[in-house]
Scaffold this motif. Structure first.
Motif, PDB file in Angstrom:
ATOM      1  N   ILE A 144       0.861  -1.185   0.000  1.00 28.30           N
ATOM      2  CA  ILE A 144       0.000   0.000   0.000  1.00 28.30           C
ATOM      3  C   ILE A 144       0.899   1.238   0.000  1.00 28.30           C
ATOM      4  N   PRO A 145       0.657   2.175  -0.920  1.00 22.35           N
ATOM      5  CA  PRO A 145       1.484   3.389  -0.964  1.00 22.35           C
ATOM      6  C   PRO A 145       1.441   4.142   0.365  1.00 22.35           C
ATOM      7  N   GLU A 146       2.578   4.725   0.727  1.00 25.04           N
ATOM      8  CA  GLU A 146       2.698   5.426   2.003  1.00 25.04           C
ATOM      9  C   GLU A 146       1.684   6.558   2.145  1.00 25.04           C
ATOM     10  N   LYS A 147       1.446   7.302   1.071  1.00 29.78           N
ATOM     11  CA  LYS A 147       0.483   8.411   1.139  1.00 29.78           C
ATOM     12  C   LYS A 147      -0.918   7.898   1.464  1.00 29.78           C
ATOM     13  N   LEU A 148      -1.260   6.746   0.910  1.00 26.50           N
ATOM     14  CA  LEU A 148      -2.567   6.169   1.190  1.00 26.50           C
ATOM     15  C   LEU A 148      -2.665   5.725   2.646  1.00 26.50           C
ATOM     16  N   LEU A 149      -1.594   5.180   3.174  1.00 27.74           N
ATOM     17  CA  LEU A 149      -1.572   4.793   4.584  1.00 27.74           C
ATOM     18  C   LEU A 149      -1.741   6.006   5.493  1.00 27.74           C
ATOM     19  N   SER A 195     -15.999  16.331   2.123  1.00 27.87           N
ATOM     20  CA  SER A 195     -14.573  16.633   1.972  1.00 27.87           C
ATOM     21  C   SER A 195     -13.749  15.351   1.900  1.00 27.87           C
ATOM     22  N   ARG A 196     -14.093  14.379   2.733  1.00 28.26           N
ATOM     23  CA  ARG A 196     -13.402  13.080   2.692  1.00 28.26           C
ATOM     24  C   ARG A 196     -13.608  12.416   1.334  1.00 28.26           C
ATOM     25  N   LEU A 197     -14.818  12.480   0.835  1.00 28.64           N
ATOM     26  CA  LEU A 197     -15.118  11.876  -0.457  1.00 28.64           C
ATOM     27  C   LEU A 197     -14.294  12.532  -1.561  1.00 28.64           C
ATOM     28  N   GLY A 198     -14.158  13.845  -1.499  1.00 27.16           N
ATOM     29  CA  GLY A 198     -13.323  14.537  -2.478  1.00 27.16           C
ATOM     30  C   GLY A 198     -11.889  14.056  -2.446  1.00 27.16           C
ATOM     31  N   LEU A 199     -11.376  13.799  -1.266  1.00 27.71           N
ATOM     32  CA  LEU A 199     -10.012  13.289  -1.143  1.00 27.71           C
ATOM     33  C   LEU A 199      -9.906  11.880  -1.732  1.00 27.71           C
ATOM     34  N   VAL A 200     -10.910  11.071  -1.500  1.00 33.08           N
ATOM     35  CA  VAL A 200     -10.928   9.721  -2.089  1.00 33.08           C
ATOM     36  C   VAL A 200     -10.883   9.824  -3.609  1.00 33.08           C
ATOM     37  N   PHE A 201     -11.651  10.744  -4.187  1.00 35.83           N
ATOM     38  CA  PHE A 201     -11.637  10.924  -5.639  1.00 35.83           C
ATOM     39  C   PHE A 201     -10.262  11.377  -6.128  1.00 35.83           C
ATOM     40  N   LEU A 202      -9.632  12.288  -5.384  1.00 35.59           N
ATOM     41  CA  LEU A 202      -8.296  12.756  -5.774  1.00 35.59           C
ATOM     42  C   LEU A 202      -7.278  11.618  -5.796  1.00 35.59           C
ATOM     43  N   MET A 203      -7.505  10.619  -4.952  1.00 38.69           N
ATOM     44  CA  MET A 203      -6.586   9.479  -4.899  1.00 38.69           C
ATOM     45  C   MET A 203      -6.966   8.391  -5.900  1.00 38.69           C
ATOM     46  N   GLY A 204      -7.957   8.674  -6.741  1.00 35.68           N
ATOM     47  CA  GLY A 204      -8.320   7.724  -7.787  1.00 35.68           C
ATOM     48  C   GLY A 204      -9.490   6.828  -7.464  1.00 35.68           C
ATOM     49  N   GLY A 205     -10.165   7.081  -6.347  1.00 26.85           N
ATOM     50  CA  GLY A 205     -11.322   6.269  -5.979  1.00 26.85           C
ATOM     51  C   GLY A 205     -12.484   6.497  -6.932  1.00 26.85           C
ATOM     52  N   LYS A 206     -13.325   5.506  -7.037  1.00 23.54           N
ATOM     53  CA  LYS A 206     -14.495   5.571  -7.921  1.00 23.54           C
ATOM     54  C   LYS A 206     -15.711   6.053  -7.132  1.00 23.54           C
TER      55      LYS A 206
END
Length: 71
Positions: free
Chosen positions: A3-8, A53-64
């Motif tokens: 798992i990428p460090e930024k995601l952790l 705001s959390r959802l926006g961050l998930v999208f920025l990380m490539g989440g669907k």
């Protein structure tokens, strides 16, 4: 797969902020969520804003987008 460090880091921040929210709303009644202080929005609005705001961050990380109402 590692798992990428930024995601952790983001995951850890979600856990910490989630536990703080749990403490903040512990014991609140339904009416409390709609009570509006003089200088801020009501608790339900604040929680919705934080979730969005959390959802926006998930999208920025490539989440669907899996919200059924989002089309």
């Amino acid at each position: 797969m590692a798992i990428p460090e930024k995601l952790l880091l983001v995951s850890q921040q979600f856990a910490v902020s989630g536990s703080r929210v749990d403490k903040a709303i512990e014991g609140l009644t339904d009416d409390d969520f709609y009570r509006c202080p003089e200088t801020a929005n009501h608790m339900l609005w604040l929680l919705g804003h934080a979730a969005n705001s959390r959802l926006g961050l998930v999208f920025l990380m490539g989440g669907k987008d899996q919200r059924p109402w989002a089309g």
